[in-house]
Design a protein around this motif. Structure first.
Motif, PDB file in Angstrom:
ATOM      1  N   LEU A 183       0.844  -1.201   0.000  1.00 21.86           N
ATOM      2  CA  LEU A 183       0.000   0.000   0.000  1.00 21.86           C
ATOM      3  C   LEU A 183       0.875   1.245   0.000  1.00 21.86           C
ATOM      4  CD1 LEU A 183      -2.653  -0.925   2.735  1.00 21.86           C
ATOM      5  CD2 LEU A 183      -2.774  -1.338   0.266  1.00 21.86           C
ATOM      6  N   SER A 184       0.457   2.254  -0.754  1.00 19.88           N
ATOM      7  CA  SER A 184       1.098   3.564  -0.735  1.00 19.88           C
ATOM      8  C   SER A 184       0.084   4.563  -0.213  1.00 19.88           C
ATOM      9  CB  SER A 184       1.568   3.961  -2.143  1.00 19.88           C
ATOM     10  OG  SER A 184       2.597   3.099  -2.588  1.00 19.88           O
ATOM     11  N   LEU A 185       0.403   5.193   0.926  1.00 21.20           N
ATOM     12  CA  LEU A 185      -0.544   6.059   1.621  1.00 21.20           C
ATOM     13  C   LEU A 185      -0.011   7.484   1.687  1.00 21.20           C
ATOM     14  CD1 LEU A 185      -1.276   3.752   4.707  1.00 21.20           C
ATOM     15  CD2 LEU A 185      -2.440   3.757   2.485  1.00 21.20           C
ATOM     16  N   SER A 186      -0.926   8.457   1.591  1.00 14.99           N
ATOM     17  CA  SER A 186      -0.524   9.855   1.753  1.00 14.99           C
ATOM     18  C   SER A 186      -0.336  10.210   3.217  1.00 14.99           C
ATOM     19  CB  SER A 186      -1.570  10.785   1.126  1.00 14.99           C
ATOM     20  OG  SER A 186      -2.826  10.662   1.797  1.00 14.99           O
ATOM     21  N   ASN A 187      -0.918   9.412   4.110  1.00 18.45           N
ATOM     22  CA  ASN A 187      -0.692   9.558   5.547  1.00 18.45           C
ATOM     23  C   ASN A 187      -1.029   8.230   6.225  1.00 18.45           C
ATOM     24  OD1 ASN A 187      -3.387   9.693   7.202  1.00 18.45           O
ATOM     25  ND2 ASN A 187      -3.801  10.951   5.388  1.00 18.45           N
ATOM     26  N   PRO A 188      -0.512   7.987   7.437  1.00 16.21           N
ATOM     27  CA  PRO A 188      -0.690   6.678   8.059  1.00 16.21           C
ATOM     28  C   PRO A 188      -1.878   6.579   9.004  1.00 16.21           C
ATOM     29  CG  PRO A 188       0.896   7.918   9.325  1.00 16.21           C
ATOM     30  CD  PRO A 188       0.442   8.833   8.200  1.00 16.21           C
ATOM     31  N   VAL A 189      -2.824   7.506   8.925  1.00 16.55           N
ATOM     32  CA  VAL A 189      -3.974   7.524   9.834  1.00 16.55           C
ATOM     33  C   VAL A 189      -5.193   6.970   9.111  1.00 16.55           C
ATOM     34  CG1 VAL A 189      -5.411   8.913  11.370  1.00 16.55           C
ATOM     35  CG2 VAL A 189      -3.013   9.551  10.982  1.00 16.55           C
ATOM     36  N   GLY A 190      -5.612   5.779   9.511  1.00 18.37           N
ATOM     37  CA  GLY A 190      -6.729   5.122   8.838  1.00 18.37           C
ATOM     38  C   GLY A 190      -7.970   5.037   9.704  1.00 18.37           C
ATOM     39  N   LEU A 191      -9.074   4.691   9.068  1.00 12.93           N
ATOM     40  CA  LEU A 191     -10.331   4.426   9.768  1.00 12.93           C
ATOM     41  C   LEU A 191     -10.443   2.934  10.023  1.00 12.93           C
ATOM     42  CD1 LEU A 191     -13.174   5.321  10.782  1.00 12.93           C
ATOM     43  CD2 LEU A 191     -14.009   4.823   8.472  1.00 12.93           C
ATOM     44  N   ALA A 192     -10.699   2.565  11.273  1.00 13.27           N
ATOM     45  CA  ALA A 192     -10.878   1.153  11.609  1.00 13.27           C
ATOM     46  C   ALA A 192     -12.232   0.655  11.118  1.00 13.27           C
ATOM     47  CB  ALA A 192     -10.763   0.957  13.115  1.00 13.27           C
ATOM     48  N   ALA A 193     -12.340  -0.637  10.942  1.00  7.42           N
ATOM     49  CA  ALA A 193     -13.607  -1.244  10.536  1.00  7.42           C
ATOM     50  C   ALA A 193     -14.663  -1.041  11.607  1.00  7.42           C
ATOM     51  CB  ALA A 193     -13.402  -2.738  10.274  1.00  7.42           C
ATOM     52  N   GLY A 194     -15.922  -1.076  11.181  1.00  3.26           N
ATOM     53  CA  GLY A 194     -17.033  -0.981  12.115  1.00  3.26           C
ATOM     54  C   GLY A 194     -17.923   0.221  11.890  1.00  3.26           C
ATOM     55  N   LEU A 195     -17.364   1.313  11.378  1.00  5.99           N
ATOM     56  CA  LEU A 195     -18.191   2.486  11.133  1.00  5.99           C
ATOM     57  C   LEU A 195     -19.056   2.289   9.892  1.00  5.99           C
ATOM     58  CD1 LEU A 195     -19.064   5.375  11.750  1.00  5.99           C
ATOM     59  CD2 LEU A 195     -17.089   6.182  10.434  1.00  5.99           C
ATOM     60  N   ASP A 196     -18.414   1.938   8.785  1.00  4.43           N
ATOM     61  CA  ASP A 196     -19.143   1.732   7.540  1.00  4.43           C
ATOM     62  C   ASP A 196     -19.164   0.235   7.228  1.00  4.43           C
ATOM     63  OD1 ASP A 196     -20.408   1.939   5.131  1.00  4.43           O
ATOM     64  OD2 ASP A 196     -18.829   3.079   4.128  1.00  4.43           O
ATOM     65  N   LYS A 197     -20.113  -0.459   7.838  1.00  2.00           N
ATOM     66  CA  LYS A 197     -20.148  -1.918   7.735  1.00  2.00           C
ATOM     67  C   LYS A 197     -20.440  -2.417   6.326  1.00  2.00           C
ATOM     68  CE  LYS A 197     -21.490  -2.679  12.546  1.00  2.00           C
ATOM     69  NZ  LYS A 197     -20.283  -3.442  12.908  1.00  2.00           N
ATOM     70  N   ASN A 198     -21.179  -1.638   5.550  1.00  6.41           N
ATOM     71  CA  ASN A 198     -21.592  -2.083   4.219  1.00  6.41           C
ATOM     72  C   ASN A 198     -20.850  -1.388   3.086  1.00  6.41           C
ATOM     73  OD1 ASN A 198     -23.658  -3.956   5.106  1.00  6.41           O
ATOM     74  ND2 ASN A 198     -24.819  -2.151   5.741  1.00  6.41           N
ATOM     75  N   GLY A 199     -19.864  -0.572   3.406  1.00  7.36           N
ATOM     76  CA  GLY A 199     -19.110   0.125   2.368  1.00  7.36           C
ATOM     77  C   GLY A 199     -19.953   1.096   1.571  1.00  7.36           C
ATOM     78  N   GLY A 220     -18.093   9.958   1.185  1.00  9.02           N
ATOM     79  CA  GLY A 220     -17.979  10.922   2.266  1.00  9.02           C
ATOM     80  C   GLY A 220     -16.764  10.681   3.124  1.00  9.02           C
ATOM     81  N   LEU A 221     -16.518   9.435   3.472  1.00 11.57           N
ATOM     82  CA  LEU A 221     -15.376   9.103   4.319  1.00 11.57           C
ATOM     83  C   LEU A 221     -14.061   9.476   3.648  1.00 11.57           C
ATOM     84  CD1 LEU A 221     -16.559   5.640   5.665  1.00 11.57           C
ATOM     85  CD2 LEU A 221     -16.225   7.713   7.023  1.00 11.57           C
ATOM     86  N   SER A 222     -14.000   9.357   2.330  1.00 11.71           N
ATOM     87  CA  SER A 222     -12.760   9.656   1.610  1.00 11.71           C
ATOM     88  C   SER A 222     -12.413  11.136   1.656  1.00 11.71           C
ATOM     89  CB  SER A 222     -12.866   9.195   0.155  1.00 11.71           C
ATOM     90  OG  SER A 222     -13.783  10.006  -0.570  1.00 11.71           O
ATOM     91  N   ARG A 223     -13.351  11.979   2.082  1.00 11.29           N
ATOM     92  CA  ARG A 223     -13.111  13.420   2.141  1.00 11.29           C
ATOM     93  C   ARG A 223     -12.814  13.914   3.558  1.00 11.29           C
ATOM     94  NH1 ARG A 223     -14.817  16.539  -2.367  1.00 11.29           N
ATOM     95  NH2 ARG A 223     -15.385  15.211  -4.122  1.00 11.29           N
TER      96      ARG A 223
END
Length: 345
Positions: free
Chosen positions: A49-65, A70-73
């Motif tokens: 993976l190549s990331l612009s920053n190392p801060v991610g969202l953990a699973a559980g918030l958007d269970k169905n994708g 919105g999350l990408s912004r």
């Protein structure tokens, strides 16, 4: 206060699960501005993976994708959606989500409620360009062959996600954590490796914090033996620290948020010691500031994930973590995130 943080504060006045549903709806419908470019010092790469920053969202918030646009912004470096199971299931009876405000914690016993693999895949087909998206896989509660459920998820989502996480550590599906034992894990990971074939999509394994150092060491070796690309450390805990103050502390389910910080950090250090640089690690559990993110990186994490802290701090937390993390990296003479990984050991 940013508009998104104001909205988060308003949602905290509602029943937790109702607030969660409204947040997903808002992320799907409200046109959020495009985030600014990340500080170059935060760019990092690991496990393909190549990331612009190392801060991610953990699973559980958007269970169905379903809220990926919105999350990408919101400024995340990567977004993990799910957990998804092959067949749709309602999860456990409500109430099943509790805010422990006095402790800045959450207890959940959701039970892998989701719309199923086909609905999930349909959402990933429409995912936003440029976002790094992971898919977290679970097993149906009533399945007789849990490993087969993970195989089904990996097979169906091939080409749709940037990475896939095998979640064998949720405490809310009876018996699921038994898959973390070496024999069961060898069977599961062996079957997944066979299905992967030459597919280059990274596969991660998410483990529980309620493991001994020896157990974590065995999991690390199993992961390496079967070609797992990274370990996510860790899921929610069944432990209830004595210092919890909320009257809801006795609710059944997995505890996350600030009280998980020390246990999750200890599990990370155990995984880092066992892997000795052979396996990238992602830290999750009580990450609520730039200082904490930096500490986890120096303890061996290539990236971090947040979730529970967002409920109390609002989406503005993401930018605050990134700004503080960039400042700390530069203050200590690091020109990249990768250069700081594991330097506390």
């Amino acid at each position: 206060m940013a508009l998104t943080d104001f909205a988060a504060a308003a949602l905290r006045r509602l029943d937790p699960e109702t607030a969660h549903q409204l947040a997903i709806r808002a992320l799907k419908m409200v046109p959020l501005p495009t985030p600014g470019a990340d500080d170059p010092v935060l760019a990092t790469s690991f496990a393909g993976l190549s990331l612009s920053n190392p801060v991610g969202l953990a699973a559980g918030l958007d269970k169905n994708g379903e809220a990926l646009h919105g999350l990408s912004r919101l400024g995340f470096g990567f977004i993990e959606c799910g957990s998804v199971t092959p067949r749709a299931q309602p999860g456990n009876p409500r109430p099943r989500l509790f805010r422990l405000a006095e402790d800045r914690a959450i207890i959940n016993r959701m039970g892998f409620n989701n719309a199923g693999l086909e609905a999930f895949a349909a959402h990933l087909v429409k995912r936003p360009g440029g976002a790094v998206v992971g898919a977290n896989l679970g097993a149906n509660k009533d399945t007789e062959d849990r490993a087969a459920d993970y195989v089904a998820g990996l097979t169906r989502l091939r080409g749709l996600a940037d990475y896939v996480t095998v979640n064998v550590s949720s405490p809310n599906t009876p018996g699921l954590r038994n898959l973390q034992g070496r024999a069961a894990l060898d069977d599961l990971l062996g079957r997944l490796a066979e299905v992967r074939g030459g597919d280059a999509t990274p596969v991660f394994l998410k483990i529980a914090p309620d493991l001994t150092e020896a157990e974590i060491g065995l999991i690390v070796e199993a992961a390496l033996d079967h070609g797992i690309d990274a370990l996510i450390v860790s899921n929610t805990t069944l432990d209830r620290p004595d210092r919890l103050m909320s009257p809801l502390r006795g609710e059944a389910g997995g505890l996350s948020g600030a009280p998980l910080k020390h246990r999750a950090a200890a599990a990370l250090r155990a995984a880092a010691a066992a892997s000795a640089g052979r396996l990238p690690l992602i830290a999750v559990g009580g990450v609520d500031s730039g200082a904490e993110a930096y500490a986890r990186i120096r303890d061996g994490a290539s990236a971090v994930q947040v979730y529970s802290a967002l409920i109390y701090e609002g989406p503005g937390l993401i930018g605050r973590i990134k700004r503080d993390l960039a400042a700390r990296l530069r203050a200590d003479g690091f020109s990249t995130v990768g250069a700081a990984v594991g330097t506390a050991r």
